[in-house]
Every structure is written in C-alpha cells, then in structure tokens.
Design a protein around this motif. Sequence first.
Motif, PDB file in Angstrom:
ATOM      1  N   VAL A   1      -1.702  -3.579   1.265  1.00  0.00           N
ATOM      2  CA  VAL A   1      -1.091  -4.154   0.074  1.00  0.00           C
ATOM      3  C   VAL A   1      -1.081  -3.115  -1.034  1.00  0.00           C
ATOM      4  N   ASN A   2       0.039  -3.015  -1.726  1.00  0.00           N
ATOM      5  CA  ASN A   2       0.070  -2.122  -2.885  1.00  0.00           C
ATOM      6  C   ASN A   2      -0.952  -2.590  -3.910  1.00  0.00           C
TER       7      ASN A   2
ATOM      8  N   ALA B   1       0.324 -10.124  -4.799  1.00  0.00           N
ATOM      9  CA  ALA B   1       0.248 -10.081  -3.334  1.00  0.00           C
ATOM     10  C   ALA B   1      -1.199  -9.928  -2.880  1.00  0.00           C
ATOM     11  N   HIS B   2      -1.939  -9.068  -3.550  1.00  0.00           N
ATOM     12  CA  HIS B   2      -3.347  -8.853  -3.196  1.00  0.00           C
ATOM     13  C   HIS B   2      -4.112 -10.167  -3.281  1.00  0.00           C
ATOM     14  N   GLU B   3      -3.900 -10.914  -4.333  1.00  0.00           N
ATOM     15  CA  GLU B   3      -4.580 -12.204  -4.507  1.00  0.00           C
ATOM     16  C   GLU B   3      -4.102 -13.219  -3.466  1.00  0.00           C
TER      17      GLU B   3
ATOM     18  N   SER C   1      -6.440   3.532   0.169  1.00  0.00           N
ATOM     19  CA  SER C   1      -5.814   4.855   0.234  1.00  0.00           C
ATOM     20  C   SER C   1      -5.209   5.137  -1.134  1.00  0.00           C
ATOM     21  N   ALA C   2      -5.308   6.379  -1.564  1.00  0.00           N
ATOM     22  CA  ALA C   2      -4.788   6.758  -2.878  1.00  0.00           C
ATOM     23  C   ALA C   2      -3.266   6.814  -2.907  1.00  0.00           C
ATOM     24  N   THR C   3      -2.641   6.927  -1.726  1.00  0.00           N
ATOM     25  CA  THR C   3      -1.186   6.995  -1.644  1.00  0.00           C
ATOM     26  C   THR C   3      -0.695   6.011  -0.581  1.00  0.00           C
ATOM     27  N   ASP C   4       0.609   5.753  -0.599  1.00  0.00           N
ATOM     28  CA  ASP C   4       1.166   4.899   0.448  1.00  0.00           C
ATOM     29  C   ASP C   4       1.380   5.730   1.709  1.00  0.00           C
ATOM     30  N   SER C   5       1.912   5.115   2.752  1.00  0.00           N
ATOM     31  CA  SER C   5       2.045   5.793   4.046  1.00  0.00           C
ATOM     32  C   SER C   5       2.997   6.987   3.994  1.00  0.00           C
ATOM     33  N   ALA C   6       3.864   7.037   2.988  1.00  0.00           N
ATOM     34  CA  ALA C   6       4.786   8.168   2.831  1.00  0.00           C
ATOM     35  C   ALA C   6       4.231   9.227   1.884  1.00  0.00           C
TER      36      ALA C   6
ATOM     37  N   PRO D   1      -1.170   3.522  -4.544  1.00  0.00           N
ATOM     38  CA  PRO D   1      -2.372   3.224  -3.778  1.00  0.00           C
ATOM     39  C   PRO D   1      -2.251   1.939  -2.968  1.00  0.00           C
ATOM     40  N   LEU D   2      -2.875   1.960  -1.808  1.00  0.00           N
ATOM     41  CA  LEU D   2      -2.872   0.807  -0.910  1.00  0.00           C
ATOM     42  C   LEU D   2      -4.287   0.255  -0.750  1.00  0.00           C
ATOM     43  N   VAL D   3      -4.396  -1.046  -0.674  1.00  0.00           N
ATOM     44  CA  VAL D   3      -5.633  -1.721  -0.294  1.00  0.00           C
ATOM     45  C   VAL D   3      -5.440  -2.162   1.150  1.00  0.00           C
ATOM     46  N   HIS D   4      -6.353  -1.755   2.013  1.00  0.00           N
ATOM     47  CA  HIS D   4      -6.309  -2.153   3.423  1.00  0.00           C
ATOM     48  C   HIS D   4      -7.116  -3.440   3.549  1.00  0.00           C
TER      49      HIS D   4
END
Length: 145
Positions: free
Chosen positions: A105-106, A112-114, A127-132, A137-140
């Motif tokens: 989730v961004n 969305a996270h909630e 992760s500090a960056t997205d997959s690209a 940042p992404l929350v796994h």
Amino acid sequence: MTIRSRIPADNSALVEIWLRSVRATHTFLREQDIEDLYPQVRDLYLPAVEVWVCESAEGLIAGFIGMHEAQVEMLFVDPEQFGRGVGTSLLDHVRQKHASLTVDVNEQNPRAHEFYRRYGFKDVGRSATDSAGRPFPLVHMAWQS
C-alpha cells in the motif's frame, strides 16, 4: 453485488475505474504521474494479473481486484461506490482461494492503509520507494486466516 472473472470487454471500463479511483485517492501523485501510469496500467499491469470484477445490482462494474497468486496487486473501486462494501466483497472473494494474502500500500494513501488494517491485514515491512524505484514509499502488509 456479483463477483465474476474479468472478460476482455471489461478492460476499458476497468482502466477508467482505475483512473477515477487514483485521482480520488492518490493525492500525492501529480496529474502528469497519473497520465504516465495510465498506459502502463492499461497495457502492462492489468493484463498481467488475474482480475475479479464486482458488479452492482444494476450490472455496472463497481470495482475490481487484480491478483498474482496470493498478492493483491491492485484493488480499485469506482469513487461513486466508495463505502458500499465493494472492496471488502472483493477481498472476501479472493480470501476464499488463499489462506494468506499480501498487499503493498502506498504509505501516502492513508485511506487505503486504514481499509486494509480494518480488514485484518498487519504491517510487515516498508520500502522507501515503489516497485519502479519512484519516491512513493510502500507499506507491506499481510493477512492470514
């Protein structure tokens, strides 16, 4: 609501739902970012995943979920359908097929996270960056029965 497998004729409606949903929820993206992502979603990301479509009682597509095995790759709901259980219904559907689910989730999309937290997903990494490699940042997150 009915959930069914995507058919090719759905693709143009799905990418338009993606567009409206992203504009409504991804306020951290510039319009140029969205315009740059649009053809990638249409031509690369959407065709690469197993998609389940949620139709309203009127037969209109209300939202969709894209899966790669047990990873939720995309979950988008038409903004006119927000708060009506579409996202939950789609997650319930794929949960019947998988004992565990994961999603990224961004971090800049707290709504969305909630939503995923309320559903029962737990944060398991970041992760500090997205997959690209972009600075989004992404929350796994992970859900397990």
